[in-house]
Design a protein around this motif. Structure first.
Motif: not given
Ligand SMILES: Cc1cc2nc3c(=O)[nH]c(=O)nc-3n(C[C@H](O)[C@H](O)[C@H](O)COP(=O)(O)O)c2cc1C
Ligand code: SF4
Ligand code: SF4
Ligand code: SF4
Ligand code: FES
Lengths: 131, 598
Positions: A27, A70, B63-65, B108
């Motif tokens: 990620s 996700t 995981p999606d930050n 990000k």
């Protein structure tokens, strides 16, 4: 803790440990990997999105495909739940509807491995689900 | 189907976020996951600082930050129920872009992170600093293994030399060269010292590295030990850094348990161990000779160089002193090669630099940028511009030894030499942004306050000279300065620079000289016009009543704490300037815009 007695042992140790950090590593640079978003709104969960998500994570892992999976909220295609959005590095995302385990398997084998399109694509006119 | 972890909830465990209960957030998140039976699907991880402390506590979802800011323990439930279970981001906890006021979905897409390149901070906010296994998973101790098993000390020194790495503690001395000199000093015992004194006001680069990635410093010190021929390392850390000390202790224990510190490291026969030494927090103790004396139990006063520590240091033995951030660059350089490092930055300055961005800026925090990034990019892109839409006035780099740069310097690339040429310096990484409301004479005085307080008093130019500088600045801010004072200020500054014993005195007049150079007008208006255009110097401010607007309501007079406003009902009032203490009450109370500051 047992002592690490050589550089070779240290390297083995790293290989063993890095799996646990895999999720974070990927990620960190998501654009390098296949990115899959699973619609998990209430209707999605009811229609089996969670099972599909678990399946994807597990199978991608087993089949050695590096991907960032996700979950996302409502994708706006309740009629076609469960829906997933798949983006291969450098390509435009594609949304698949009515994804059951069989369809998920097909997407992995055909689309992810070979770039072959499979049925069930929902035409999209926007960039990505949550942008 | 076996459950597997598909989400990591990273909770910042840096000093900043801990101060606002991030440990309770972690506990609450763990509790909520348990309540919902999700312990095997999502995991909570404590990390070091994300650099975004002012908006802390931070929780980042992998995981999606997703980057949640200002999270409270009570938010844990919503994060779990909405985000973890349903995949819906908790909008209200997302970071709001200062410009377009929109929520930013993930890190990000945050301007703050986009221009950053993280080498020294690469593990901060990424791994659990109290878990050596997470460090090992990210190539931890591989560089040490490589050096010990595959290289000679000379090879290792050559890589560091070729990389172009220069000291990050302030002086900017080439690191490989320092190692080489220390290697060539012949002695039966040598020492590696890590300077973690970090005394610049507002600086927390080194603290964040130690709290977020303690092993990198241990690994680098061992590499340095091998390169120079030392088996002992000492970390000099200020006692006010309890969390960093705790994590260092844990890290040292873990490294020893794995045989990565101690005797016969990785079966190579190389011995190296590390101890901590505590400083009381005097700024001058960060100067390497003073630091060494302090570790020896003597007074923390600098002594004349030469002899340099590389020849005669701790207990009279050759000692290699490097800064925390300098060390944090070593393992990546060994792992990835000198060309990789030398390709980052500019022709004259290689790699990155960590800065603690502070002051009148939207995104206050810790950042790491490649050398050669411009001040404009740092302030306006990463920093998100000036707070409240005010006008940029100056940026101070280099802490108490540095100087103030202006609008015209915004496009110079950040490098050791360019900053010096512009009248400031790289320093250890403090960067304070000032806006139109800051008075530059007061800024210079503020730094002198610090220097006068921190001078060890050993030599008179610094002890007496800085006090005199401070007095003159005081006189000017009070409106009693003369043109003669200005020339005295300049001359004395040069004398102090030229005759002081150590770096503290040699650089302490820099804030004065650079503000005189770049903001001469402001000095003149204080001295000649008796005005402080930014409205900071109280003695130069006058509260006056504008007769045309005053209706004589008496509100100001009734509220003035020193009763210096006179006037009859329905008559124009008057402020006696000699008694007025400039508290501002009258301005606040007058409903008729009849009070002005001139
Ligand atoms: C007054 C004064 C204070 C200093 N404070 C520090 C400090 O807090 N941390 C630091 O690393 N270096 C500090 N230095 C610089 C050290 O003397 C030394 O140059 C540095 O630790 C060397 O490491 P480097 O080459 O890796 O930068 C200071 C120097 C002076 C003159
Ligand atoms: S210059 Fe100042 S701090 Fe340095 S030795 Fe002299 S008095 Fe002490
Ligand atoms: S409050 Fe304003 S209007 Fe009233 S007496 Fe004072 S200055 Fe005049
Ligand atoms: S500034 Fe304060 S002290 Fe001065 S006149 Fe106004 S209320 Fe009185
Ligand atoms: S301490 Fe949490 S972001 Fe810095």
């Amino acid at each position: 803790m047992t002592k690490i007695k050589s550089l070779a042992e240290l390297k083995l140790k790293k290989e063993e440990l890095e799996k646990k950090l895999n999720l974070r590593e990927k990620s960190n640079e998501p654009d390098k990997y296949i990115q899959i978003k699973v619609g998990m709104a209430t209707s999605g969960i009811a229609s089996g999105a969670k099972v599909v998500m678990d399946f994807l994570i597990e199978e991608l892992n087993k089949r050695g495909i590096d991907a960032v999976v996700t979950q996302t909220g409502d994708m706006g295609y309740c009629y076609a739940e469960p829906t997933i959005e798949v983006k291969r590095p450098g390509e435009d995302p594609i949304v698949f509807g009515y994804v059951d385990l069989k369809k998920a398997d097909e997407i992995i084998e055909k689309y992810l491995k070979n770039g072959e399109l499979v049925e069930g694509i929902i035409p999209v006119n926007y960039e990505s689900i949550d942008e | 189907m076996a459950q597997q972890i598909k989400m990591h909830l990273l909770v910042c465990g840096g000093t900043g976020c801990r101060a606002s209960e991030s440990d309770q957030i972690q506990a609450s998140l763990e509790h909520e996951l348990k309540v919902h039976g999700l312990e095997n699907e999502a995991k909570v991880v404590t990390t070091g600082c994300f650099g975004f402390c002012e908006k802390g506590p931070i929780v980042k979802v992998i995981p999606d930050n997703t980057f949640y800011v200002q999270v409270k323990p009570g938010d844990a439930r919503e994060i779990v129920e909405e985000h973890v279970i349903k995949g819906r981001k908790v909008e209200r906890l997302l970071y709001t872009d200062p410009e377009n006021k929109e929520h930013v979905a993930d890190s990000k897409h945050m301007g703050f992170y986009r221009k950053q390149i993280r080498i020294a901070l690469r593990n901060c906010g990424f791994i659990d600093p109290e878990n050596v296994d997470e460090y090992l998973a990210r190539d931890g101790y591989q560089a040490l293994g490589k050096v010990l098993s595959e290289m000679t000390p000379e090879d290792a020194i050559k890589i560091i030399k070729d990389s172009g790495l220069r000291g990050r503690g302030g002086g900017g001395f080439p690191t490989g060269l320092k190692w080489e000199i220390t290697r060539k000093s012949v002695a039966e015992k040598k020492y590696v010292v890590c300077n973690a004194d970090e005394g610049d006001p507002g600086a927390f680069m080194d603290r964040s590295i130690l709290e977020g990635d303690p092993h990198v410093v241990l690994e680098a010190m061992a590499i340095c030990g091998f390169a120079i021929g030392a088996d002992a390392g000492l970390i000099y850390i200020r006692a006010e850094y309890p969390l960093a000390i705790k994590r260092l202790k844990i890290a040292i224990d873990q490294a020893r348990n794995y045989g990565l510190l101690g005797n016969d490291i990785l079966g190579t026969g190389f011995n190296f161990d590390i101890e901590l030494r505590y400083g009381a927090g005097a700024f001058v103790c960060g100067e390497e000779t003073a630091l060494i004396h302090s570790m020896e139990g003597s007074r923390g006063e600098p002594t004349f160089k030469p002899p340099f520590p590389s020849v005669e240091g701790y207990l009279g033995k050759p000692t290699n002193v490097n800064n925390v951030e300098t060390f944090a660059n070593i393992p990546p350089i060994i792992n990835k090669g000198s060309e990789w490092f030398a390709a980052i930055g500019t022709a004259r300055a290689k790699g990155t630099k960590v800065f603690a961005l502070a002051g009148k800026i939207n995104n206050v925090g810790l950042i790491e940028v490649p050398m050669g990034t411009t001040l404009r990019e740092v302030i306006f892109e990463i920093g998100g511009g000036i707070k409240d839409g005010k006008k940029f006035k100056a940026v101070q780099t280099g802490g108490p030894s540095g100087g103030c740069l202006t609008e015209k310097h915004l496009d110079i690339p950040i490098e050791y030499d360019t900053l010096i040429a512009a009248g400031s310096m790289m320093g250890s990484g403090g960067m304070i942004v000032m806006d139109e409301d800051d008075c530059m004479v007061s800024v210079a005085k503020y730094y002198l306050d610090f220097t006068v307080e921190e001078s060890c008093g050993k030599c008179s130019p610094c002890r007496i000279g800085n006090k005199r500088l401070h007095e003159i600045l005081e006189t000017i801010t009070k409106g009693q300065g003369t043109m003669e004072d200005l020339s005295k200020l300049k001359n004395l500054s040069h004398v102090i620079k030229d005759t002081s014993l150590c770096g503290l005195g040699q650089t302490s007049p820099n804030p004065v000289l650079s503000t005189m150079e770049n903001f001469w007008d402001e000095y003149i208006s204080h001295v000649v016009d008796k005005k402080c255009t930014s409205g900071v110097c109280k003695s130069l401010m006058r509260y006056v009543i504008i007769p045309e607007n005053c209706i004589g309501c008496m509100a100001c007079a009734r509220n003035c704490p020193v009763n210096c406003i006179t006037g009859e009902r329905k008559q124009v009032h008057f402020i006696d300037q000699d008694t007025c203490i400039k508290c501002g009450t009258c301005l606040e109370k007058c409903k008729f815009n009849a009070i002005a500051i001139i």
